[in-house]
Design a protein around this motif. Structure first.
Motif, PDB file in Angstrom:
ATOM      1  N   HIS A  84      22.341  54.966  -1.181  1.00  0.00           N
ATOM      2  CA  HIS A  84      23.590  55.193  -1.920  1.00  0.00           C
ATOM      3  C   HIS A  84      23.413  54.628  -3.329  1.00  0.00           C
ATOM      4  O   HIS A  84      23.736  53.481  -3.595  1.00  0.00           O
TER       5      HIS A  84
ATOM      6  N   VAL B 295      25.171  60.605  -1.548  1.00  0.00           N
ATOM      7  CA  VAL B 295      24.184  59.769  -0.876  1.00  0.00           C
ATOM      8  C   VAL B 295      22.988  60.625  -0.450  1.00  0.00           C
ATOM      9  O   VAL B 295      23.102  61.837  -0.264  1.00  0.00           O
TER      10      VAL B 295
ATOM     11  N   VAL C 109      32.296  59.137  -1.099  1.00  0.00           N
ATOM     12  CA  VAL C 109      31.161  60.043  -0.947  1.00  0.00           C
ATOM     13  C   VAL C 109      31.667  61.456  -0.655  1.00  0.00           C
ATOM     14  O   VAL C 109      32.357  61.686   0.327  1.00  0.00           O
TER      15      VAL C 109
END
Length: 417
Positions: free
Chosen positions: A116, A122, A168
């Motif tokens: 990350h 990611v 994310v």
């Protein structure tokens, strides 16, 4: 006749008696990979340096699918296919700036296998296996090592991290190569990711279509299609890799509605010329693949002899931009050491800037002054919590100071007695 133009009849074929049904089976291809000096000597006239490297016990893993091995010129030691998969003893030479974890991925890994680095995306490493092993591999510290394999429990830990990290929105599956996994495991991973509401897209990086086009089956394409929006970047370095078999595999993926991009690596002696790169990008777009990145080769152990100067990459982009279609021009990037991430590098087209005027040049050398509007009013800025230079431009910070800046510049004030 030049060494690179060996007649097909002169090329040995140890698989001439293999039934087509077996040759077309990706499991058969994986099960019959070449990985030893004895294997390769059946097919290739090895050089002394190649023999020395293949005899080394501490070498990075060698495995070459029969399909890809058949693309190797058996007598030309400079064959671009050959140089990417057969080791040379110079792999073991250290070079300035060499690193084991060249991108500091381990330092940005909150759980094993997940990196990350950027705020909203990611990198999810799902396997350490590949169909074949590139000699310049960025993750040679772990890829190809059976002791480094990821268990299902570890993959579930990665997924759990994503569930509790709402910023994310973009997940990139890589490895190793995700397409070496079974359909069942791929279905599980993609299904789990699709259940996480804040994940908008899933991407995959793969070289399997190049090494193992037989893997791109109708079942696999249907599986991937079920999990749209799904994007796929293939890793193609040289036009010689784009065979009819690869073109067929790419067509299957594109017909399944999967946007295709290409990430290439700039490699000395393989594709470090404008002409080869032009041929490559033109073949890519003919196959519905958008050239995405051209990477400067990383500072990874074993890859020193593949590295070029950054100026060579800029020269190649200079020769592509304007001279061919814009969508055929990749972005040349340097993936910075110490985990700095990807930085685009290219020719400079802004020559000067003044009050409401910018001086630009084009690919031909034409220099033009561009008039900017004098009555432009910027929209109200919405705080984004931006970091870096973007934060300065958004007015969210006034200065960026390197770590230790204050201590280094501190000058104690001493009064005169």
């Amino acid at each position: 006749m030049p060494a690179t133009a060996v007649p097909q009849a002169a090329i040995p074929n140890p698989w001439s008696e293999v039934p087509l049904t077996e040759w077309a089976d990706w499991h058969w291809q994986l099960g019959h990979r070449l990985n030893s000096r004895a294997d390769l000597e059946q097919l290739i006239q090895l050089t002394p340096e190649e023999k020395e490297a293949l005899d080394q016990e501490r070498k990075f893993r060698v495995d070459i699918t029969p399909y890809f091995a058949r693309l190797i010129d058996p007598v030309d030691p400079h064959c671009p296919i050959r140089r990417q998969v057969i080791p040379l003893s110079r792999e073991f030479q250290a070079f300035e700036g060499m690193r084991v974890d060249s991108l500091a991925e381990d330092e940005h890994s909150p759980v094993p296998g997940l990196v990350h680095r950027y705020p909203d995306r990611v990198l999810m490493l799902v396997t350490t296996h590949c169909a074949s092993y590139c000699r310049y591999c960025t993750r040679s510290r772990m890829v190809g090592d059976p002791q480094q394999a990821f268990s299902k429990q570890q993959l579930d830990r990665q997924i759990e991290y994503l569930r509790r990290t709402p910023q994310v929105r973009d997940v990139l599956l890589s490895g190793g190569d995700p397409l070496t996994l079974s359909d069942a495991l791929l279905e599980y991973l993609l299904g789990q990711l699709r259940q996480i509401e804040h994940i908008e897209i899933v991407r995959m990086s793969t070289r399997v279509p190049v090494f193992l086009p037989q893997r791109i089956t109708a079942d696999l394409c249907a599986l991937l299609r079920r999990h749209h929006p799904f994007w796929l970047n293939v890793h193609i370095n040289h036009p010689k890799e784009i065979t009819p078999e690869l073109s067929e595999a790419l067509a299957k993926l594109a017909d399944a509605g999967i946007p295709l991009g290409c990430q290439s690596v700039l490699l000395a002696g393989i594709n470090d010329s404008l002409e080869i790169q032009r041929q490559l990008v033109h073949k890519l777009v003919q196959n519905r693949v958008r050239p995405y990145y051209l990477y400067q080769c990383d500072l990874v152990k074993g890859a020193g002899h593949f590295r070029t100067s950054i100026s060579k990459g800029i020269e190649i982009i200079e020769g592509l931009r304007g001279h061919t279609s814009g969508y055929a021009v990749p972005t040349f990037v340097v993936d910075l050491p110490e985990g700095g991430g990807k930085v685009p590098v290219g020719p400079n087209y802004i020559l000067s800037q003044g009050s409401h005027r910018v001086v630009l040049r084009n690919y031909e050398g034409l220099i033009v002054a561009y008039e900017e509007p004098q009555d432009y009013v910027e929209p109200a800025r919405i705080p984004q919590g931006s970091l870096g230079v973007s934060g300065l431009l958004q007015g969210e910070a006034r200065v960026l100071k390197p770590e230790g800046f204050e201590a280094h510049h501190h000058r104690p004030y001493h009064r005169e007695p």
